[in-house]
Structure formats: structure tokens, C-alpha cells
Design an enzyme around this catalytic site. Structure first.
Site, PDB file in Angstrom:
ATOM      1  N   ASP A 170       0.858  -1.164   0.000  1.00  0.00           N
ATOM      2  CA  ASP A 170       0.000   0.000   0.000  1.00  0.00           C
ATOM      3  C   ASP A 170       0.914   1.239   0.000  1.00  0.00           C
ATOM      4  O   ASP A 170       2.146   1.141   0.123  1.00  0.00           O
ATOM      5  CB  ASP A 170      -0.971  -0.023   1.193  1.00  0.00           C
ATOM      6  CG  ASP A 170      -2.174   0.889   0.968  1.00  0.00           C
ATOM      7  OD1 ASP A 170      -2.103   1.771   0.088  1.00  0.00           O
ATOM      8  OD2 ASP A 170      -3.179   0.742   1.686  1.00  0.00           O
ATOM      9  N   GLU A 187     -10.613   7.062   4.243  1.00  0.00           N
ATOM     10  CA  GLU A 187      -9.639   6.488   5.178  1.00  0.00           C
ATOM     11  C   GLU A 187      -9.805   7.075   6.587  1.00  0.00           C
ATOM     12  O   GLU A 187     -10.923   7.280   7.035  1.00  0.00           O
ATOM     13  CB  GLU A 187      -8.231   6.655   4.600  1.00  0.00           C
ATOM     14  CG  GLU A 187      -8.132   5.971   3.237  1.00  0.00           C
ATOM     15  CD  GLU A 187      -6.734   5.926   2.663  1.00  0.00           C
ATOM     16  OE1 GLU A 187      -5.768   5.795   3.412  1.00  0.00           O
ATOM     17  OE2 GLU A 187      -6.608   5.980   1.417  1.00  0.00           O
TER      18      GLU A 187
HETATM   19  C1  BGC Z   1      -5.053   3.182   0.298  1.00  0.00           C
HETATM   20  C2  BGC Z   1      -5.209   2.160  -0.794  1.00  0.00           C
HETATM   21  C3  BGC Z   1      -5.009   2.783  -2.142  1.00  0.00           C
HETATM   22  C4  BGC Z   1      -3.695   3.530  -2.180  1.00  0.00           C
HETATM   23  C5  BGC Z   1      -3.429   4.230  -3.490  1.00  0.00           C
HETATM   24  C6  BGC Z   1      -3.814   4.009   0.136  1.00  0.00           C
HETATM   25  O1  BGC Z   1      -3.786   5.051   1.044  1.00  0.00           O
HETATM   26  O2  BGC Z   1      -5.014   2.513   1.537  1.00  0.00           O
HETATM   27  O3  BGC Z   1      -6.460   1.538  -0.709  1.00  0.00           O
HETATM   28  O4  BGC Z   1      -5.056   1.800  -3.121  1.00  0.00           O
HETATM   29  O5  BGC Z   1      -3.682   4.509  -1.171  1.00  0.00           O
HETATM   30  O6  BGC Z   1      -4.220   5.342  -3.656  1.00  0.00           O
HETATM   31  C1  BGC Z   2      -3.144   9.958  -2.286  1.00  0.00           C
HETATM   32  C2  BGC Z   2      -4.018   8.763  -1.999  1.00  0.00           C
HETATM   33  C3  BGC Z   2      -3.380   7.970  -0.960  1.00  0.00           C
HETATM   34  C4  BGC Z   2      -3.054   8.826   0.260  1.00  0.00           C
HETATM   35  C5  BGC Z   2      -2.309   8.035   1.242  1.00  0.00           C
HETATM   36  C6  BGC Z   2      -2.965  10.748  -1.034  1.00  0.00           C
HETATM   37  O1  BGC Z   2      -2.237  11.875  -1.278  1.00  0.00           O
HETATM   38  O2  BGC Z   2      -3.733  10.757  -3.260  1.00  0.00           O
HETATM   39  O3  BGC Z   2      -4.224   7.968  -3.100  1.00  0.00           O
HETATM   40  O4  BGC Z   2      -4.234   6.950  -0.613  1.00  0.00           O
HETATM   41  O5  BGC Z   2      -2.325   9.972  -0.098  1.00  0.00           O
HETATM   42  O6  BGC Z   2      -1.884   8.801   2.331  1.00  0.00           O
END
Ligand code: BGC
Ligand code: BGC
Length: 709
Positions: free
Chosen positions: A307, A506
């Protein structure tokens, strides 16, 4: 000197006229991988293990969405040989149009291929978790939780197909979806990304969605799907995103692994690792989960991807590695193939190279991981068709509105009704729609829409709001008005109050009290205080707890989840009775946050929930007769004994005969019946459900009475 070299080159020319085996599409992918690996330098192979976010290649700074920057493309693609890129949530080209996405991925692909000695194309990944959701104007499907309420796996498959086609039309070949986590705690900010709390329901939806996205062969309209987040991510302590999960092996096996197993059986190409920890062991350092369980027990042969930034976090957050180099070693050894780095390409590749040269990671491990990535590239046909035609992007990205509308209609769940107010337009002639969320689409779209945290304030995308939808279907001879707030003395028959949660993703979407925002609650209080019948529509990614003295004074309560771009129309159709509601709760709705985490298949904390798993009302009545169990299946006769047509989901629960343990969902099936119509519904039960002693099977509701307004 120069001349000799030239002659030597010319002499070898005839041999290279014969294309190398890895360039021959008629050979099996495994042969092509072996041939290509044999020609690659260690540096080139290690590049395949890195994934970089596109913002790194844009503009001037790390988070700048400017045009592609040649200097950064050179660093990342030419020098570090990076094998895949992603757009994190909201990381879109400027302008954010389907054609601009296609041009951007084409430009990156062309640069990568032209600067690759062996002409190796890149994979491009996004989180298309409910349609091609980063693109302005895209069709946005309901988030998974609402799809769970449809109990309709073929629908999840169609949505997978349409989404894959949209992605591929913009040059995207890898989707970080479907979520295969179980939604065991509604406080958790990612509850809405799950299909609910039940392993069988989630497994069925996940498997069909994977089949839809990948097709049979990962053909030209398909993408590589990803099951995430392996495993146990759905049960963080306190419902706090990325907190530790405490799980016994038995729980892991019975609850959390089944959707992954179902997705693997459907042939999923990739698996993303749990960003949290299980019993104190971070997912990215867990050889037990990533190698023993995923590879050895479950037989996965595809690509595992980390991730976002999670290899780094082994050092910085989990502190299980003293240096970044150690973090990289731990992750690679545990079984992570690709690292979503996502910014510092050289830092990552440098660490891997150093580990290999020091003998701390064997070259065979690099070959294995790089080979899996290359295998995917061959199967996706990227060596043959690396580019897309931007002219086709718009149509593909905006396709599927009818499907999104159907999905939203099937998901809407009627939780309470006084039997008089709904459907509107019969006894209720004059309706006032109340609340900002009725005309602002941000809540119905939810997180992961245009922006990571949802549609950014001030930006717009195409969506039918609740107010738009109601205006479109208001029957002749009735009236419809709108007010952002509740008037002191409304001169209408009924108020439809649209409330819910602002969009989030999230950790920022965690909601420890399952609370409705204060302003929304104030709106509902004011509405019931008018003494008029009040229909409350919830746009929310979880069960919310409404105070008793508000909830019991409602004329009707409608759960719409996060229904997407067509959601407003679907809600209006249900309210006015053009669609008979058929959604059933894919989770248990608690009376208060003290009953959380409480699921239907475990002993329930403190009495009964407000609405049980599988609950949902209809404008008609279905009756059951003639239940028969025949070997591995059960049959029941379902009759629509009411006056309107409707869809109905039959739920069959089971437990070992004589057991006192809670019933568990064993099978389900959906029927559509006209008034007076009857049908035999046959459901197959999982093989060997109860090896000895037989089973007790119950068809229908888990809990027959809950208080109604
Ligand atoms: C998320 C994932 C996602 C990734 C890319 C992460 O923060 O937990 O589900 O695929 O970001 O955007
Ligand atoms: C990204 C997301 C990712 C996240 C994780 C964001 O800046 O755009 O895709 O899941 O950071 O912290």
C-alpha cells in the site's frame, strides 16, 4: 576503432531481424517472461519492483499537478527503469478530462518504451473503486456498501466490466479494486468501501467484480484487478483506520480470508497488502500472511503490491526496521513484490540493489517478483498495444449511467415507514425537500470521487442530486418545493429531509460515535418539531445513530448509502414509488455506538440491534411456503401477496443442528415478482456446510420485530 564497432554491429544485424521470443505474442506468457528476464540487467529488473506516483513526474514540486516534467521522467523512467506508475486519489492531469487522461498515459508510456533498452511498457494503476472515479464527469457507481445491499453479484460483475472498459480507454491497466475487506466495525472510515459484514455476501460480490474487470483473458477491454488489503484490515481496534487488529487464526480463516479466496478463485491478478497490523505484526512485514497464507495455502501466483508508502512506514511508523534499507529487506523477504514507493524512486531501487549486492536478498527473489510483473504486462497485451486512442476516452468514461441508476435503485433500503406517507404522490401531494445535501452532490458521491477525500469544495462533476431527481419524477397534480432549512410553519403535506455525512476517505472518515453531523441533526429536530410527517433520507457510509426522540417521530427512514452520480434519481424513484425498494442491510444497525463492534454472526453485545443484518422493507409483502431442503440445496416458494411488483432477496441462514451459536448466512438469491406472482426459489448451499449431524436452516428475517415509528 569506430569502424570496427560498426562492422561488428552490422555483422550481428541478421540475427536481430528475427524478433526475440519475448516479443512474440504467440508464445505463452511464461516463455516470454523467461526470455525477457534472461536479457535484463539487475537494475532493469529492480525497476519493475517500484511504483511511483504520477505527481512525482508532473510540475516542479512533489505535489504539483503541472505538465509532465521531462527531467523527472528521465530520473524515474529512464534512469531507475521504474515499471509502473499510479495516480493516487485525485492525482489527475490538468484539465481533468477523459481525453487528457488518455494523452497523459500515452505520453508516459511512449517515454517509458522509448527509453527502455528492451522496450518494456509500464503498468498504470488507479483506485477506480466506484467507476473511473478520479475523472470529472465519469459515471460514478454506488460505493460497495450500497452494492452489498443489492445482494446482486451479477450487478457487481457488470459494474466491473464497465469500469474496466473506461479505465482501459484512458490507458489505465491496473485497478486497485475490489476491496475484499470485511466491514466488521462501522466506526471505521473505510466501512463504505466494504460490501458489509458478511463473508459470504462479500465473497460473492468480490468474485463477480473480479470476473467483470478482468474478463476471461485480460483482453483489450480488461484491467488487472487487485484484492485489497491482505488481510484483516477490516477490524482495526476501536474502528480506527490502520490501528492494530486482534484476530485469532480461526477468525482470520472464517471471516476475513473468504473474500480473498473467492477473488483468487476468480483469477485475480494482484493483491494489495494490509497497511495496518494484525496482532502487532505489520502487514508488510508479515511472512506468515504474505507467504505462508497467501502463496503456500491459498496458491496465489500473481503480483503483491504494497500500500501507499508502507515499506517506508515499517521504519517510520511501525519501527520494526532501524533503517529504510532494512524496511525494504523485510518487505521483500515477507513477500511484497511491488512497492508503491510512491515518491523516491532512486531511494528504493538503490536499497534493493544494495541488498542484492550484499547477498541479503537473493537474485532469485528479484527474478520472481519482476517476473510476476512482466507476466502481467504480457497477459494484458501491453507489448503489442501500449497506446490508446484519446478520441474513445470520453464515451467509455461516461458510459454505464443506466447501470449506475439500476445499482442505486436496487441498493436503497427502506428501514421504517408509517404505511401512509410513502410512496409520495398518493395521499401526499405537496412535498418540501429540505437540506443542503439534497442539492449538493458531494455526500451522495462520497470519498474517492474526483478528489481522494471526495469532490473538492468548489469543483463540480456531473451528478443527479436528490432535488434534481425529485424534480424529474414529481407526478402531475402534485407539488415540489425546496428549502435549505426548515421553515417555521411549512404549508406542505410532508417534508423530505436529506441528511448524512460529508465525503471523506480512510482515517478522516472514522466516526467513533456513529454520529450524524450536528447541523444535520438540528435539521431533523426542526423538521419533526413542525408536526408534519417527515421522511428522512440518509446519505451515509455506515449506520448512523439517530437520537430516539428524533427517530421514533419520523414517518419514514430511507438508507441510501453513497449512491453515486445517479443516486438522486434512484432515491426519487423510490420515494415516489416508481421503484419498489428492495435493498437489504448488509450490516447490523446498532441502537447506539456501545453495541459496536457487534455483528449478527457473533454473540451480540447488549440486547438486540435496531435493525438486523438483512433488514429492509418493501411497498409489497412477500410470503414464503413449502420450504424444502434437498441435499445441497434448499427450495422455497415465494409469493408477492401485495398490490405492486417488487424485487425480493431470499436469505437462508444456518447453523449446525442443536448448536446455540448465532445463525450464519448460507445462501441468498434475488427474485422479481409481479403482484400475485409466485416462484420457487432454489438456493445451493455451500458443499459440506455441516459435515456431521445436519443443520438448522432458517429462511427469512433474522429478527422479526423492531420498533417502528
Ligand atoms: C489506500 C489504498 C489505495 C492507495 C493508493 C492508500 O492510502 O489505503 O487503498 O489503493 O492509497 O491510492
Ligand atoms: C493519495 C491517496 C493515498 C493517500 C495516502 C494521497 O495523497 O492521493 O491515493 O491513498 O495519499 O496517504
Amino acid at each position: 576503432m569506430h569502424k570496427t564497432l560498426l562492422t561488428a554491429l552490422l555483422l550481428t544485424a541478421p540475427a536481430s531481424a528475427q524478433p526475440a521470443p519475448y516479443l512474440d505474442p504467440s508464445l505463452p506468457a511464461e516463455r516470454r517472461v523467461a526470455d525477457l528476464l534472461g536479457r535484463m540487467t539487475l537494475e532493469e529488473k529492480v525497476g519493475q519492483l517500484a511504483q511511483i506516483d504520477v505527481l512525482r513526474l508532473m510540475g516542479q514540486g512533489e505535489w504539483d499537478r503541472g505538465p509532465l516534467n521531462p527531467e523527472w521522467m528521465e530520473n524515474v523512467l529512464a534512469r531507475q527503469h521504474v515499471g509502473s506508475l499510479l495516480s493516487g486519489g485525485g492525482n489527475a492531469p490538468v484539465p481533468n478530462t477523459p481525453a487528457a487522461w488518455a494523452r497523459m498515459t500515452n505520453d508516459l508510456q511512449r517515454y517509458a518504451i522509448e527509453h527502455s533498452r528492451l522496450k518494456i511498457p509500464i503498468l498504470y494503476g488507479v483506485d477506480a473503486v466506484h467507476g473511473h472515479n478520479n475523472v470529472v464527469g465519469a459515471t460514478i457507481f454506488p460505493h460497495n456498501l450500497g452494492l452489498g445491499a443489492t445482494f446482486d453479484p451479477p450487478l457487481a460483475r457488470r459494474i466491473g466490466e464497465v469500469t474496466a472498459r473506461a479505465l482501459r480507454a484512458t490507458g489505465i491497466t491496473w485497478n486497485f479494486s475490489p476491496d475484499a475487506d470485511l466491514g466488521r466495525d462501522p466506526r471505521w472510515g473505510r466501512f463504505y468501501e466494504t460490501w458489509g459484514e458478511d463473508p459470504l455476501l462479500a465473497s460473492s460480490m468480490v468474485a463477480e467484480n473480479v470476473r467483470g474487470q478482468q474478463g476471461d483473458t485480460l483482453g483489450p477491454n480488461a484491467v488487472a484487478a487487485t484484492l485489497k488489503h491482505f488481510a484483516g484490515y477490516g477490524a482495526p481496534i476501536g474502528g480506527k483506520d490502520r490501528a492494530d487488529a486482534r484476530l485469532t487464526d480461526a477468525e482470520l480463516r472464517a471471516v476475513h480470508l473468504p473474500p480473498f479466496q473467492a477473488g483468487l478463485a476468480a483469477g485475480v491478478a494482484a493483491v494489495m497488502v494490509n497497511s495496518g497490523s494484525v496482532n502487532g505484526v505489520p502487514g508488510h512485514a508479515s511472512g506468515k500472511l504474505l507467504t505462508d497464507v497467501l502463496r503456500k495455502n491459498l496458491g496465489f501466483t500473481g503480483v503483491t503490491i504494497s500500500d501507499w508508502e508502507d515499506v517506508t512506514r515499517l521504519q517510520t511508523v511501525y519501527k520494526v526496521a532501524p533503517t529504510y534499507r532494512d524496511a525494504v529487506r523485510l518487505a521483500l523477504t515477507a513477500g511484497v513484490d511491488v512497492s508503491m514507493v510512491p515518491h523516491d524512486a532512486r531511494g528504493f531501487t538503490g536499497a534493493v540493489l544494495d541488498l542484492v549486492r550484499a547477498g541479503e536478498v537473493p537474485v532469485s527473489r528479484i527474478d520472481e517478483a519482476a517476473g510476476r510483473v512482466l507476466n502481467l504486462k504480457f497477459r494484458l497485451g501491453l507489448f503489442e498495444r501500449p497506446y490508446v486512442d484519446p478520441a474513445g476516452a470520453e464515451a467509455a468514461v461516461t458510459a454505464g449511467r443506466d447501470l449506475a441508476l439500476r445499482a442505486a435503485r436496487e441498493s436503497v433500503t427502506l428501514l421504517a415507514t408509517d404505511g401512509r406517507t410513502l410512496p409520495l404522490g398518493k395521499t401526499v401531494k405537496n412535498v418540501l425537500v429540505v437540506g443542503e445535501r439534497a442539492r449538493d452532490p458531494r455526500s451522495q458521491l462520497g470519498g474517492w470521487t474526483v478528489g481522494w477525500q471526495g469532490l473538492p469544495e468548489g469543483e463540480s462533476t456531473r451528478a443527479i442530486t436528490v432535488l434534481d431527481g425529485m424534480k424529474a419524477v414529481v407526478p402531475p397534480g402534485t407539488s415540489l418545493a425546496y428549502s435549505p432549512t426548515v421553515p417555521a410553519k411549512p404549508s406542505v403535506d410532508t417534508l423530505v429531509v436529506v441528511v448524512g455525512e460529508p465525503p471523506h476517505a480512510e482515517g478522516e472518515a472514522d466516526n467513533p460515535g456513529l454520529a450524524l453531523p450536528d447541523t444535520d441533526l438540528a435539521l431533523l429536530r426542526a423538521a419533526v418539531a413542525t408536526g408534519k410527517p417527515v421522511v428522512a433520507v440518509l446519505l451515509a457510509g455506515r449506520p448512523l445513530v439517530l437520537p430516539e426522540n428524533v427517530r421514533t417521530r419520523l414517518a419514514a427512514l430511507v438508507m441510501a448509502y453513497l449512491p453515486g452520480s445517479e443516486g438522486g434519481r434512484a432515491i426519487a424513484d423510490v420515494l415516489y414509488g416508481n421503484t419498489n425498494p428492495s435493498g437489504r442491510l448488509p450490516f447490523t444497525w446498532p441502537r447506539s455506538a456501545t453495541q459496536v463492534p457487534g455483528t449478527y454472526d457473533e454473540p451480540f453485545p447488549g440486547g438486540t440491534p435496531l435493525y438486523p443484518f438483512g433488514y429492509g422493507l418493501s411497498y409489497t409483502t412477500f410470503s414464503y411456503s413449502g420450504l424444502r431442503a434437498t441435499g445441497d440445496s434448499i427450495t422455497v416458494n415465494v409469493t408477492n401477496i401485495g398490490k405492486v411488483a417488487g424485487a425480493h432477496t431470499v436469505l437462508a441462514f444456518a447453523r449446525p443442528a442443536g448448536a446455540a451459536s448465532p445463525l450464519k448466512l448460507a445462501a441468498f438469491g434475488r427474485v422479481v415478482l409481479g403482484p400475485g406472482e409466485a416462484r420457487n426459489v432454489s438456493l445451493s448451499l455451500p458443499r459440506g456446510l455441516f459435515p456431521a449431524g445436519g443443520a438448522e436452516i432458517r429462511v427469512g428475517a433474522l429478527q422479526t420485530t423492531t420498533e417502528q415509528p
